[in-house]
Motif scaffolding. Structure first.
Motif, PDB file in Angstrom:
ATOM      1  N   TYR A 274       0.855  -1.192  -0.077  1.00  0.00           N
ATOM      2  CA  TYR A 274      -0.002   0.082  -0.022  1.00  0.00           C
ATOM      3  C   TYR A 274       0.980   1.162   0.101  1.00  0.00           C
TER       4      TYR A 274
ATOM      5  N   VAL B 192      -8.392   0.699   1.143  1.00  0.00           N
ATOM      6  CA  VAL B 192      -8.243   1.791   2.156  1.00  0.00           C
ATOM      7  C   VAL B 192      -8.910   1.495   3.315  1.00  0.00           C
ATOM      8  N   GLN B 193      -9.968   0.731   3.391  1.00  0.00           N
ATOM      9  CA  GLN B 193     -10.504   0.262   4.736  1.00  0.00           C
ATOM     10  C   GLN B 193      -9.627  -0.448   5.483  1.00  0.00           C
TER      11      GLN B 193
ATOM     12  N   ARG C  61      -6.505  -0.637   5.157  1.00  0.00           N
ATOM     13  CA  ARG C  61      -5.234   0.176   5.770  1.00  0.00           C
ATOM     14  C   ARG C  61      -5.450   0.810   6.985  1.00  0.00           C
ATOM     15  N   TYR C  62      -6.680   1.030   7.329  1.00  0.00           N
ATOM     16  CA  TYR C  62      -6.934   1.839   8.570  1.00  0.00           C
ATOM     17  C   TYR C  62      -7.295   0.890   9.950  1.00  0.00           C
ATOM     18  N   HIS C  63      -7.635  -0.332   9.468  1.00  0.00           N
ATOM     19  CA  HIS C  63      -7.691  -1.371  10.605  1.00  0.00           C
ATOM     20  C   HIS C  63      -6.479  -1.829  10.585  1.00  0.00           C
TER      21      HIS C  63
ATOM     22  N   THR D 153      -3.249  -0.727  10.116  1.00  0.00           N
ATOM     23  CA  THR D 153      -2.430   0.240  10.933  1.00  0.00           C
ATOM     24  C   THR D 153      -2.815   0.121  12.554  1.00  0.00           C
ATOM     25  N   ASN D 154      -3.803  -0.095  12.668  1.00  0.00           N
ATOM     26  CA  ASN D 154      -4.287  -0.043  14.592  1.00  0.00           C
ATOM     27  C   ASN D 154      -3.949  -1.358  14.800  1.00  0.00           C
TER      28      ASN D 154
END
Length: 303
Positions: free
Chosen positions: A13, A62-63, A65-67, A69-70
């Motif tokens: 990504y 994109v969705q 990536r958010y999760h 990363t956390n």
């Protein structure tokens, strides 16, 4: 879904390229592509679309990536706890191909453990493909395989050259010969390791070029089966020197070949990251152990 899959996804990504991400992760492009494909199959979505030589993330990516990363932040916190810190030993995982245990011998473990009592050796016998895959995915510290890994991402040390010997039933007239040539194998039945071994194609090519007709009755990575084929005079067996040295059967003889067929072994590791003291000790010990073993065998042949 594993932590490694998510970290590989985040790298792709970030760079928008399998090639650049693989270089950053110090793994092969093939291994990285395979990991992303497995992740897509697991999630049932497409994560990247190729546009003008670049991988563009989809809305699902994109969705994710958010999760991801956390989740990665949480994993970082967990790793800092180091639950194995209290353990009195260090585990070193080594994936090996067939016959490496026979090559090293039990005396190797005894000697290594004597000088490295706080190191736990975890030797896992797998296929060549699996060993390479585990090394590429970072699932092991070392791999002992029959060909070197790409130099730009891996370190490969040649350990040993093992030679194939003919195992011949005493009723076979060839048992009276002290050394076997390829011509001797004409019209003979043989049992040997299969086509997944790197030498297989080369040997078949030589036999074909010399117009030698052999009948392969069995291709198997089971040393006992190959020996039993020879003991029952079904076929001439071909086994590695590290294996035949322990054969005590009175039904067969062991003969070298005029044109030896050999198999090389390499100790491989990823070049990314520093090798700790325990890893350096193991590498040095294996190299010296097999180096001395090869030297002793060469001197024995001269005698």
């Amino acid at each position: 879904m594993s932590e490694r899959q998510l970290s590989y996804f985040l790298a792709v990504y970030q760079f928008g390229s399998i090639k650049l991400a693989a270089e950053e992760l110090m793994i092969s492009q093939q291994a990285l592509s395979k990991m992303i494909k497995l992740l897509e199959n697991e999630l049932g979505v497409t994560l990247f679309i190729r546009q003008s030589n670049k991988l563009v993330p989809t809305s699902e990516a994109v969705q994710l990536r958010y999760h991801a990363t956390n989740i990665q932040k949480e994993w970082d916190c967990i790793h800092k706890l180091d639950p194995n810190e209290w353990l009195p030993w260090k585990t070193i995982k080594v994936y090996t191909v067939e016959n490496v245990e026979e090559l090293l011998g039990f005396d190797f473990w005894m000697a290594f453990h004597k000088f490295n009592p706080n190191v736990l050796l975890n030797l896992m016998r797998v296929t060549e493909e699996e060993a390479v895959e585990k090394l590429e995915e970072g699932e092991c510290d070392f791999a002992i395989i029959t060909k070197p890994m790409p130099e730009h991402s891996y370190e490969s040390v040649k350990l040993y050259t093992d030679e194939f010997f003919a195992v011949i039933n005493k009723k076979n007239p060839l048992s009276n010969k002290q050394i076997i040539s390829f011509d001797d194998l004409d019209n003979q039945k043989i049992a040997a390791y299969g086509r997944y071994y790197p030498h297989f194609v080369n040997v078949n090519r030589m036999l074909y070029q010399k117009h030698i007709n052999v009948t392969p009755l069995l291709e198997v990575n089971n040393n006992k089966w190959i020996l039993q084929m020879a003991e029952n005079n079904y076929a001439i067996g071909f086994l590695l020197g590290s294996v035949v040295k322990s054969i005590t059967s009175d039904k067969v003889v062991i003969r070298p070949q005029i044109d030896p067929v050999c198999l090389n072994y390499y100790l491989c590791r990823s070049s990314g990251g520093n090798l700790d003291a325990n890893g350096r000790h193991l590498r040095k010990f294996i190299v010296e152990w097999l180096g001395n073993s090869q030297k002793d065998e060469s001197q024995t042949k001269m005698l």
